[in-house]
Design an enzyme around this catalytic site. Sequence first.
Site, short mmCIF file in Angstrom:
data_model
loop_
_atom_site.label_atom_id
_atom_site.label_comp_id
_atom_site.label_asym_id
_atom_site.label_seq_id
_atom_site.Cartn_x
_atom_site.Cartn_y
_atom_site.Cartn_z
N ARG A 15 0.70 -1.42 -0.06
CA ARG A 15 0.00 -0.07 0.05
C ARG A 15 0.78 1.36 -0.02
O ARG A 15 2.14 1.36 0.37
CB ARG A 15 -1.00 -0.14 1.42
CG ARG A 15 -1.92 -1.06 1.09
CD ARG A 15 -2.87 -1.11 2.55
NE ARG A 15 -1.85 -1.73 3.40
CZ ARG A 15 -2.69 -1.78 4.69
NH1 ARG A 15 -3.65 -1.43 5.21
NH2 ARG A 15 -1.67 -2.27 5.75
N LYS A 75 1.49 2.05 7.27
CA LYS A 75 1.83 1.35 8.46
C LYS A 75 2.67 1.95 9.58
O LYS A 75 3.26 2.96 8.93
CB LYS A 75 2.50 -0.12 8.15
CG LYS A 75 1.73 -1.15 7.48
CD LYS A 75 0.50 -1.73 7.95
CE LYS A 75 0.76 -2.21 9.46
NZ LYS A 75 -0.63 -2.53 10.33
N TYR A 94 -1.10 4.62 10.55
CA TYR A 94 -1.52 3.63 11.51
C TYR A 94 -0.47 3.51 12.55
O TYR A 94 0.74 3.32 12.13
CB TYR A 94 -2.05 2.46 10.96
CG TYR A 94 -3.20 2.34 10.48
CD1 TYR A 94 -4.42 2.37 10.77
CD2 TYR A 94 -3.21 1.84 8.90
CE1 TYR A 94 -5.72 2.36 10.41
CE2 TYR A 94 -4.71 2.03 8.43
CZ TYR A 94 -5.70 1.98 8.98
OH TYR A 94 -6.91 2.07 8.37
N HIS A 96 -0.87 1.69 16.21
CA HIS A 96 -1.00 0.63 17.05
C HIS A 96 -0.03 0.42 18.07
O HIS A 96 0.76 -0.56 18.35
CB HIS A 96 -1.34 -0.65 15.95
CG HIS A 96 -2.17 -0.85 15.15
ND1 HIS A 96 -3.48 -0.82 15.32
CD2 HIS A 96 -1.98 -0.55 13.78
CE1 HIS A 96 -4.20 -1.00 14.14
NE2 HIS A 96 -3.43 -0.73 13.15
N GLU A 118 -6.09 4.82 13.61
CA GLU A 118 -6.89 3.93 14.37
C GLU A 118 -7.82 4.58 15.56
O GLU A 118 -8.60 3.80 15.97
CB GLU A 118 -6.30 2.27 14.73
CG GLU A 118 -5.37 2.66 15.88
CD GLU A 118 -4.01 3.14 15.56
OE1 GLU A 118 -2.89 3.18 16.16
OE2 GLU A 118 -3.76 3.40 14.20
N ILE A 269 -4.38 -8.93 15.47
CA ILE A 269 -2.95 -9.13 15.96
C ILE A 269 -2.19 -7.79 15.74
O ILE A 269 -1.35 -7.55 16.50
CB ILE A 269 -2.11 -10.01 14.86
CG1 ILE A 269 -0.87 -10.51 15.25
CG2 ILE A 269 -2.52 -9.48 13.47
CD1 ILE A 269 -0.78 -11.36 16.60
N ASP A 270 -2.65 -6.80 15.00
CA ASP A 270 -2.20 -5.37 15.18
C ASP A 270 -2.10 -4.92 16.61
O ASP A 270 -1.55 -4.07 16.97
CB ASP A 270 -3.06 -4.38 14.44
CG ASP A 270 -2.15 -4.43 12.81
OD1 ASP A 270 -1.19 -4.69 12.91
OD2 ASP A 270 -3.13 -4.15 11.85
#
Length: 371
Positions: A15, A75, A94, A96, A118, A269-270
């Site tokens: 991405r 990410k 993101y 996380h 998020e 899992i993130d």
Amino acid sequence: MLIGCPKEIKNHEYRVGLTPESAHELVSHGHEVLIETGAGNGIGATDDLYEKAGAQIVKIAKEIFERADMIVKVKEPQAVERAMLREGQILYTYLHLAPDPEQTKDLIKSKAVCIAYETVTGPGGQLPLLKPMSQVAGRMSIQAGATALEKANGGRGVLLGGVPGVLPGKVAIIGGGVVGFNAAQMATGLGADVTILDRSPEVLEKLGMHFEERAKTRFSNKANLAECVAEADLVIGAVLIPGAAAPKLVTRDMLKTMKPGAVLVDVAIDQGGCFETSHATTHADPTYIVDGIVHYCVANMPGAVARTSTYALNNVTLPHALKIADLGWKEALRQDPHLAEGLNVWDGHVTFKAVAEDLGLPYTPVEEALK
């Protein structure tokens, strides 16, 4: 504002933070956009397309991190990227953070302004910047689980939809939110025997009304969960506590009750995963086996369908990127309390309560950053 978009470097992450169309929107607002060469190749967006959109192509990520006022990614920044962040620089991606103390420590040290997709909220407590990727991951979870169930991949050798005269596979979906709903859509579409577990009576009612006889719903308590996991050929972990680490709902002891070759797909899992035996995997090596149970725990599932995922993501991230670029991050967050919920780290402080609590770090309210 000078906005930079580096190439994603996480394993098999195709991405890109900005599409050519998004770059064009930013340029049309009077901003400069830097794109690392090849950043869009994974979605078929060539350097030429970015240049036609008004962006400038640069050869190395280091130049983007050195020059840009705001970094737009997909990410979480990898260690080499975190080392290039600087004080006051805006990072919009993101993150996380709750299950990732090393990243959190590095972001604190950088003193950058870190806004996490998020945790940006919407009306009614929705998570609009997470939703499209949750939709993709939910749908992909059934594809991934069906593949992992094939005997050659270590699974039971079960076809989820069955065939005339042979029962379909049993799918248990833990969590009836966006991921769970989309997983159920795919699983019921294949003709699987689907059960969705959730703790909210309102969610269960909505799911029951939508799926009718195509899927069963059950209240998620320990007894019901244990029973459904034991019976399932495929279990989808689809739980989410916004910004916080996922609860470990399926224990290692429960694996002993499962059918040999059954599959667990941990979409959470993130946020650390919702199975006790989960650890993050990659698209290069997506599964492993514990006690005879196949685990699929890829931490960037939507990266496998990069074009669909990138455009779905840009649809929801671009309006906020424009607001931040047009107004500056402080004024943008002051005007939009939903966007303010996305601020996780600022000037060496953790500004998202769940992250601070999970990692045992001091918490600084967002209001302090906006003074």
